[in-house]
Design a protein around this motif. Structure first.
Motif, PDB file in Angstrom:
ATOM      1  N   THR A  49       0.862  -1.186   0.000  1.00 13.04           N
ATOM      2  CA  THR A  49       0.000   0.000   0.000  1.00 13.04           C
ATOM      3  C   THR A  49       0.895   1.230   0.000  1.00 13.04           C
ATOM      4  N   ARG A 118       6.000   3.182   1.214  1.00 10.92           N
ATOM      5  CA  ARG A 118       5.335   1.952   0.760  1.00 10.92           C
ATOM      6  C   ARG A 118       5.363   0.946   1.910  1.00 10.92           C
ATOM      7  N   ARG A 130      -3.281  -8.339   1.179  1.00  9.81           N
ATOM      8  CA  ARG A 130      -3.863  -7.026   0.840  1.00  9.81           C
ATOM      9  C   ARG A 130      -4.561  -6.404   2.054  1.00  9.81           C
ATOM     10  N   ASP A 134      -3.319  -2.842   3.882  1.00 13.32           N
ATOM     11  CA  ASP A 134      -4.199  -1.668   4.040  1.00 13.32           C
ATOM     12  C   ASP A 134      -4.428  -1.343   5.508  1.00 13.32           C
ATOM     13  N   VAL A 205      -3.784   7.643   1.871  1.00 12.44           N
ATOM     14  CA  VAL A 205      -3.469   6.478   1.053  1.00 12.44           C
ATOM     15  C   VAL A 205      -3.523   6.878  -0.415  1.00 12.44           C
ATOM     16  N   PRO A 208      -4.217   1.932  -2.770  1.00 17.29           N
ATOM     17  CA  PRO A 208      -4.485   0.816  -1.860  1.00 17.29           C
ATOM     18  C   PRO A 208      -3.872  -0.486  -2.390  1.00 17.29           C
ATOM     19  N   ALA A 209      -3.807  -1.468  -1.522  1.00 21.00           N
ATOM     20  CA  ALA A 209      -3.163  -2.733  -1.892  1.00 21.00           C
ATOM     21  C   ALA A 209      -3.890  -3.435  -3.033  1.00 21.00           C
TER      22      ALA A 209
END
Length: 495
Positions: A49, A118, A130, A134, A205, A208-209
């Protein structure tokens, strides 16, 4: 004696071609080892992310330094991988990884000359990776904001207390002294206003992932390629080690490498006959022509040294046959031979006692099948001068008393002593060696060549036989091609 050729790039190509099975086997072994590793080690998925970190400054529109210069990568790394951030992130995951797993799987990379960070997380599946990435990113940003808010509130409270004290003092102070206190109060109020205006947001953010690709560790293709490469390298190393320690003669290249060349012919048949049949007929004729070209047409004597694993091969008698076919008188002297071998010679060449020639210490036979050919077998059990076990006095007399135009061929067995080889080579002045693929040793071949060189004999070359080549009784074969057999009338007339 031939000089050993220098080793060039061709040598490495030959070794790789010879030992390709080892190289392929090691490459497959490397791939299988990687497959086993991938099977035993569970795969891990990493998701990332990307966040933009808000660098908190008192005057964001007039910074003294760029925001990226105010960001400490080490500090942000410690914050993002801290227990507090992992614990808060675990609270937001329903049935996801716990705080300990989040801490173990997180990694942080700060952008170069930028305020981006990151946050990567590795887990057992793409969904968990994921979700974890996040959750860690949001928890990290919230934690930065909460810490900034706490510091901002604390500073404002301190200034408010100071402002309250100054206002109390201002009410009890004389009018002439109020000007200085008013300035201080204004300064504190300005600081409070400045702190109130500071943005304490931790960041945002950016990606996002779910929008970033995931990577699987270990990567199957990379590991398989690495296993294949390592296997190939080990295979090549083992190939050269095996080639260096394997001193068996494989082909004409090995013969030349030990300085015993050239190769006069390679007899690929597993069985030979006396006289030769089939394709071997042409091979022996080529050997004859190459010998005559090397030694000159006046070849008078020749020693055939056997470096095979057996006794005597079919090379010496078949060389005698093809030499006799040129019209020259040929005498084949076989030393250290067995009764079985003599039976093959008698049957194949149709040998009978030669009434025109005799010697008390030898058996002299003439061929009814091949004109101009006789075979002499020294009697090892008889009395002789004891000069040598194989090259006895009769051998020396037969060689020294050779009639002009007669070619004498001295055939030594594979177990002939060193002295016998030297004696036969010195008497003949020229020699041919017989080697067997995968059985004859390179050291033995080199030693034989050196022995001939010691006594001034010329090594005409090597005849290379197929591994395990045996002599078959002529009556057991039925090849259509054969050496020409002269008529009995011509032989009788010669006798």
């Amino acid at each position: 004696m031939n000089e050993k050729p220098s080793v060039g790039i061709g040598h490495y190509v030959v070794v790789l071609k010879r030992q390709w099975k080892i190289i392929v086997a090691m490459a497959l072994l490397g791939v299988l080892a990687v497959v086993a590793f991938l099977y035993l080690v569970p795969s891990r998925v990493m998701a990332s992310t990307l966040v933009n970190v808000n660098v908190i400054v008192s005057d964001p529109f007039n910074p003294s330094r760029p925001a990226s210069g105010l960001l400490d990568a080490a500090t942000e790394d410690q914050l993002a991988s801290s227990y507090v951030v992992a614990h808060n992130a675990a609270q937001t995951l329903q049935g996801g990884d716990d705080a300990a797993a989040l801490r173990d799987g997180v990694s942080v990379t700060a952008g170069l000359n930028a305020t981006t960070v990151r946050i990567s997380y590795t887990s057992s599946s793409a969904e968990r990776a994921r979700a974890g990435a996040d959750a860690l990113a949001n928890s990290y940003l919230l934690y930065r904001q909460s810490e900034a808010d706490a510091r901002k509130t604390k500073m404002i409270n301190q200034l408010q207390q100071q402002l309250t004290s100054l206002n109390a003092v201002l009410g009890a102070t004389a009018l002439a002294d109020r000007s200085a206190l008013s300035g201080r109060i204004s300064s504190v109020e300005y600081q409070i206003n400045q702190l109130t205006a500071i943005d304490t947001t931790g960041g945002s953010v950016l990606t996002p992932a779910a929008e970033n690709p995931v990577s699987v560790q270990p990567q199957t293709s990379t590991f398989l390629a690495s296993g294949l490469l390592v296997g190939l390298v080990l295979g090549v190393i083992l190939a050269f080690i095996r080639n260096a320690f394997n001193r068996r003669i494989l082909d004409g290249y090995d013969v030349g490498l030990v300085g015993a060349g050239p190769v006069l012919a390679e007899l690929d048949g597993s069985r030979g006959t006396i006289p030769a049949r089939g394709d071997d007929v042409n091979e022996f004729r080529m050997i004859r022509e190459r010998m005559l070209a090397s030694a000159g047409t006046s070849l008078e004597a020749l020693t055939v040294i056997d470096a095979t694993q057996g006794g005597l091969s079919d090379v010496a008698p078949n060389l005698a046959v093809v030499m006799a076919q040129t019209g020259a008188d040929v005498e084949l002297v076989v030393m250290g031979t067995s009764e079985k071998y003599m039976t093959l010679l008698r049957d194949g060449l149709q040998l009978v006692p030669d009434t025109t020639d005799s010697d008390e210490e030898a058996e002299i036979l003439g061929s009814l099948r091949i004109p101009h050919l006789k075979v002499t077998r020294p009697d090892r059990t008889g009395t002789h001068d004891g000069a040598d076990d194989l090259v006895t006095g009769v051998v020396r007399r037969r060689t020294a008393g050779r009639k002009p135009g007669t070619v004498i061929i001295l055939a030594l067995p594979a177990d002939a002593p060193y002295a016998s080889r030297l004696a036969a080579g010195r008497l003949a002045g020229a020699g041919v060696m017989v080697a067997e693929r995968l059985r004859s040793r390179a050291d033995d071949l080199a030693a034989g060549a050196a022995q001939l060189d010691e006594v001034g004999a010329v090594l005409l070359g090597v005849v290379l036989l197929q591994r395990g080549r045996t002599i078959t009784d002529t009556h057991e074969t039925s090849h259509p091609a054969t050496l020409e057999v002269p008529g009995r009338d011509a032989v009788s007339a010669r006798r």
